[in-house]
Write a protein that holds these residues in place. Structure first.
Motif, PDB file in Angstrom:
ATOM      1  N   THR A 148       0.809  -1.240   0.000  1.00  0.00           N
ATOM      2  CA  THR A 148       0.000   0.000   0.000  1.00  0.00           C
ATOM      3  C   THR A 148       0.834   1.278   0.000  1.00  0.00           C
ATOM      4  O   THR A 148       0.764   2.061  -0.917  1.00  0.00           O
ATOM      5  CB  THR A 148      -1.053   0.025   1.123  1.00  0.00           C
ATOM      6  N   ILE A 149       1.631   1.513   1.069  1.00  0.00           N
ATOM      7  CA  ILE A 149       2.511   2.680   1.163  1.00  0.00           C
ATOM      8  C   ILE A 149       3.840   2.189   1.720  1.00  0.00           C
ATOM      9  O   ILE A 149       3.870   1.395   2.661  1.00  0.00           O
ATOM     10  CB  ILE A 149       1.917   3.769   2.082  1.00  0.00           C
ATOM     11  N   VAL A 150       4.943   2.663   1.173  1.00  0.00           N
ATOM     12  CA  VAL A 150       6.247   2.177   1.629  1.00  0.00           C
ATOM     13  C   VAL A 150       6.590   2.779   2.996  1.00  0.00           C
ATOM     14  O   VAL A 150       6.813   2.061   3.963  1.00  0.00           O
ATOM     15  CB  VAL A 150       7.325   2.474   0.574  1.00  0.00           C
ATOM     16  N   GLU A 167       8.631   0.618  -5.240  1.00  0.00           N
ATOM     17  CA  GLU A 167       7.227   0.878  -5.552  1.00  0.00           C
ATOM     18  C   GLU A 167       6.352   0.071  -4.613  1.00  0.00           C
ATOM     19  O   GLU A 167       6.622  -1.104  -4.335  1.00  0.00           O
ATOM     20  CB  GLU A 167       6.943   0.477  -6.998  1.00  0.00           C
ATOM     21  N   ALA A 168       5.314   0.684  -4.075  1.00  0.00           N
ATOM     22  CA  ALA A 168       4.392  -0.034  -3.194  1.00  0.00           C
ATOM     23  C   ALA A 168       3.732  -1.184  -3.944  1.00  0.00           C
ATOM     24  O   ALA A 168       3.474  -1.096  -5.147  1.00  0.00           O
ATOM     25  CB  ALA A 168       3.339   0.920  -2.640  1.00  0.00           C
ATOM     26  N   TYR A 197      -0.346   3.078  -3.356  1.00  0.00           N
ATOM     27  CA  TYR A 197      -0.423   4.526  -3.230  1.00  0.00           C
ATOM     28  C   TYR A 197       0.926   5.206  -3.437  1.00  0.00           C
ATOM     29  O   TYR A 197       1.234   5.650  -4.525  1.00  0.00           O
ATOM     30  CB  TYR A 197      -1.060   4.874  -1.887  1.00  0.00           C
ATOM     31  N   TYR A 198       1.781   5.281  -2.427  1.00  0.00           N
ATOM     32  CA  TYR A 198       2.972   6.117  -2.534  1.00  0.00           C
ATOM     33  C   TYR A 198       4.198   5.398  -1.989  1.00  0.00           C
ATOM     34  O   TYR A 198       4.105   4.563  -1.093  1.00  0.00           O
ATOM     35  CB  TYR A 198       2.784   7.421  -1.748  1.00  0.00           C
ATOM     36  N   PRO A 231       6.353  10.044  -4.678  1.00  0.00           N
ATOM     37  CA  PRO A 231       6.063  10.330  -3.269  1.00  0.00           C
ATOM     38  C   PRO A 231       4.915  11.326  -3.148  1.00  0.00           C
ATOM     39  O   PRO A 231       4.613  12.058  -4.089  1.00  0.00           O
ATOM     40  CB  PRO A 231       7.366  10.939  -2.763  1.00  0.00           C
ATOM     41  N   ARG A 232       4.317  11.348  -1.995  1.00  0.00           N
ATOM     42  CA  ARG A 232       3.305  12.361  -1.673  1.00  0.00           C
ATOM     43  C   ARG A 232       3.831  13.169  -0.499  1.00  0.00           C
ATOM     44  O   ARG A 232       3.935  12.675   0.616  1.00  0.00           O
ATOM     45  CB  ARG A 232       1.988  11.687  -1.290  1.00  0.00           C
ATOM     46  N   HIS A 233       4.174  14.409  -0.790  1.00  0.00           N
ATOM     47  CA  HIS A 233       4.763  15.268   0.229  1.00  0.00           C
ATOM     48  C   HIS A 233       4.246  16.678   0.040  1.00  0.00           C
ATOM     49  O   HIS A 233       4.200  17.181  -1.083  1.00  0.00           O
ATOM     50  CB  HIS A 233       6.296  15.218   0.130  1.00  0.00           C
TER      51      HIS A 233
END
Length: 201
Positions: A115-117, A149-150, A159-160, A181-183
């Motif tokens: 899902t998310i790393v 990659e997740a 996701y990210y 990434p989501r930042h």
């Protein structure tokens, strides 16, 4: 030691932890994990469910409040890998921080994570807020890491490589990842690289 103090002033070196959780830090401070491997030996066999490495802020069930925020944590030269969920309702990452302050993650590898790393979750802060008002993580350094990659063992969406919706005094630099990434502060992604290459599985 007060029940809400968590572990403190602990340095962990050269561990090989193969359990379902791998690493859990509840309201801890001044903890270092160095040159260690965290995670099952293989991905998806068996799956982990919602078990994953986590930095928590302990919860007082009597008074209904979060206790001390975790702070001053170092992850250096570590490998987190093979954290897979069993069903689409499981919540699994290679590392979740909810949230913490003065955290450094460097020279580490995160791979085969569902899902998310890496997930910095500001929504679990409760009343533990920086300066009396900020729920976000504070003073974070993420540098010289590889983030895969997740994945999703259950076949659902991913996701990210990094999820950090809010952050103050944070630097993210010289990392490589195989997924966006989501930042919140994209200008802080100094010297980072994103590649479409195949994951190092």
């Amino acid at each position: 030691m007060p029940f809400n103090s968590g572990g403190n002033f602990i340095d962990l070196y050269n561990l090989d932890v193969r359990g379902r959780y791998g690493f859990v830090c509840a309201s801890c401070d001044h903890v270092s994990l160095i040159n260690s491997r965290i995670g099952p030996l293989s991905y998806g066999s068996p799956c982990n469910g919602s078990a994953h490495p986590e930095v928590q802020n302990s919860y007082d069930t009597v008074n209904g409040v979060k206790l001390k925020r975790s702070h001053d944590l170092l992850f250096d030269g570590d490998t987190f890998e093979n954290f897979s969920r069993c069903t689409s309702s499981d919540h699994t990452e290679c590392l979740q921080v909810e949230p913490a302050d003065n955290v450094t993650i460097r020279n580490s590898v995160f791979r085969r994570c569902d899902t998310i790393v890496i997930n910095f979750a500001n929504d679990f802060a409760g009343r533990l807020q920086v300066g009396g008002r900020l729920r976000r993580p504070n003073n974070i350094l993420i540098e010289n890491n590889f983030l895969d990659e997740a994945m999703d063992n259950s076949g659902g969406p991913t996701y990210y490589s990094l999820n950090m919706r809010e952050c103050t005094n944070c630097t993210i630099r010289y990392n490589s990842w195989l997924q966006e990434p989501r930042h919140a502060h994209r200008r802080d992604l100094t010297g980072t690289t994103a590649t479409s290459a195949t994951s190092a599985r």
